[in-house]
Enzyme design. Structure first.
Site, PDB file in Angstrom:
ATOM      1  N   ASP A   1       0.872  -1.182   0.000  1.00 35.12           N
ATOM      2  CA  ASP A   1       0.000   0.000   0.000  1.00 35.12           C
ATOM      3  C   ASP A   1       0.909   1.232   0.000  1.00 35.12           C
ATOM      4  O   ASP A   1       1.103   1.872   1.024  1.00 35.12           O
ATOM      5  CB  ASP A   1      -0.876  -0.086   1.267  1.00 35.12           C
ATOM      6  CG  ASP A   1      -1.819   1.085   1.423  1.00 35.12           C
ATOM      7  OD1 ASP A   1      -2.062   1.812   0.453  1.00 35.12           O
ATOM      8  OD2 ASP A   1      -2.313   1.263   2.559  1.00 35.12           O
TER       9      ASP A   1
HETATM   10  C1  SPV Z   1      -6.693   1.387   4.577  1.00 31.51           C
HETATM   11  O1  SPV Z   1      -7.487   0.513   4.926  1.00 31.51           O
HETATM   12  O2  SPV Z   1      -6.140   1.388   3.478  1.00 31.51           O
HETATM   13  C2  SPV Z   1      -6.381   2.494   5.479  1.00 31.51           C
HETATM   14  C3  SPV Z   1      -6.352   2.248   6.910  1.00 31.51           C
HETATM   15  O3  SPV Z   1      -6.059   3.562   4.992  1.00 31.51           O
HETATM   16  S1  SPV Z   1      -4.744   1.792   7.323  1.00 31.51           S
HETATM   17  O4  SPV Z   1      -4.399   0.554   6.639  1.00 31.51           O
HETATM   18  O5  SPV Z   1      -4.727   1.632   8.757  1.00 31.51           O
HETATM   19  O6  SPV Z   1      -3.841   2.869   6.923  1.00 31.51           O
HETATM   20 MG    MG Z   2      -5.425   3.400   3.020  1.00 26.09          MG
END
Ligand code: SPV
Ligand code: MG
Length: 287
Positions: free
Chosen positions: A57
């Site tokens: 991510d």
């Molecule tokens: C997501 O679910 O992508 C979020 C929350 O932004 S976190 O993974 O905690 O950043």
């Molecule tokens: Mg996120």
């Protein structure tokens, strides 16, 4: 005849409910199961959408890819999607384009965070540097200025606590973001208890609703969070984590016994998959 599903706006769901419970998903099937379970909105999670591609991510996917995932979810459900739009995919110009595209796709709420682009997931143990307050305020003003309906809802997320800056900074930032026109603020914490969020709520003047993502402090019930002043609780990734557990258990069991016999009683029937696909309604078109 099958009609495209319609859905209320996130703004109207929030107006009608003192507490909105939201579940994270990365595809239409997950979104539909969240709706089936009674959640009032679906979080199109950047973590989940990336993980579904086995990618981190980390702003690797394009806006178009995130939008497609969110739009697939939205077209399968009758509750609103809240799209996790990371940093807005770049600078202020990217934010304007993002709002145009998401709104045109029928998404009624987006969330944008104050990290530097490219960003990294909040739980990754790397430096989590923030954009300056004036720069993020400009992005928020651009987002609000770009929306074409009153309904469109922009959540401003601060990563101040994630980056170790503390509650003072989170309050200062969220106040500036609300003044810039944000419709709600999301205060994210990775502490193992809710203490930072409680401190934040204690000092928050309530000018816009507060959203939380209690991934690392799971003991706090949504009901208790609402009593403390929270309006929206996002269970951002539990569905995906459960999916990994279920797939691992299932695939390993089949390998171990050289057949699917041991798992047959634990998994849904193909008929149930047909029901999720609304197959009866599709076959009725030609009947
Ligand atoms: C997501 O679910 O992508 C979020 C929350 O932004 S976190 O993974 O905690 O950043
Ligand atoms: Mg996120």
């Amino acid at each position: 005849m099958i009609k495209r599903l319609s859905h209320p706006s996130f703004r109207s769901v929030l107006a009608e409910n003192p507490l909105v419970r939201v579940a994270g998903a990365h595809d239409a099937l997950g979104a539909k199961l969240a709706e089936e379970a009674g959640f009032q909105a679906v979080w199109s999670s950047s973590l989940e959408v990336s993980a579904a591609r086995c990618l981190p991510d980390a702003s690797l996917l394009s806006m178009t890819e995130y939008l497609q995932a969110a739009a697939h979810m939205q077209s399968a459900i009758g509750i609103p999607v809240v799209a996790d739009c990371d940093t807005g995919y770049g600078n202020t110009l990217n934010v304007v384009h993002m709002v145009h595209e998401y709104e045109a796709a029928g998404i009624t709420a987006v969330c944008m965070e104050d990290k530097l682009y490219p960003k990294m997931n909040s739980f990754a143990e790397v430096s989590q540097d923030l954009l300056s307050i004036p720069d993020f305020v400009r992005k928020l003003e651009a987002a609000k200025g770009a929306q074409s309906t009153e309904e469109f809802f922009v959540i401003a997320r601060t990563e101040a606590l994630i980056s170790g800056l503390g509650v003072d900074e989170a309050v200062t930032r969220c106040t500036a973001y609300a003044e810039a026109g944000a419709d709600a603020v999301l205060v994210h914490s990775k502490q193992p208890t809710n203490w930072q969020v409680l401190e934040f709520l204690d000092r928050w003047d309530g000018r816009v609703p507060v959203v939380i993502v209690p991934t690392t402090y799971p003991d706090w019930t949504a009901t208790d969070a609402a009593a403390a002043g929270v309006s929206v609780v996002i269970y951002a990734n539990q569905g995906m984590r459960a999916t990994v557990t279920a797939l691992r258990d299932t695939f390993n069991a089949i390998q171990r016994s050289d057949s699917s016999r041991p798992i047959e009683d634990d998994v849904v029937s193909v008929k149930e998959i047909f029901a999720l696909q609304r197959l009866d309604e599709w076959t009725a078109i030609e009947a």
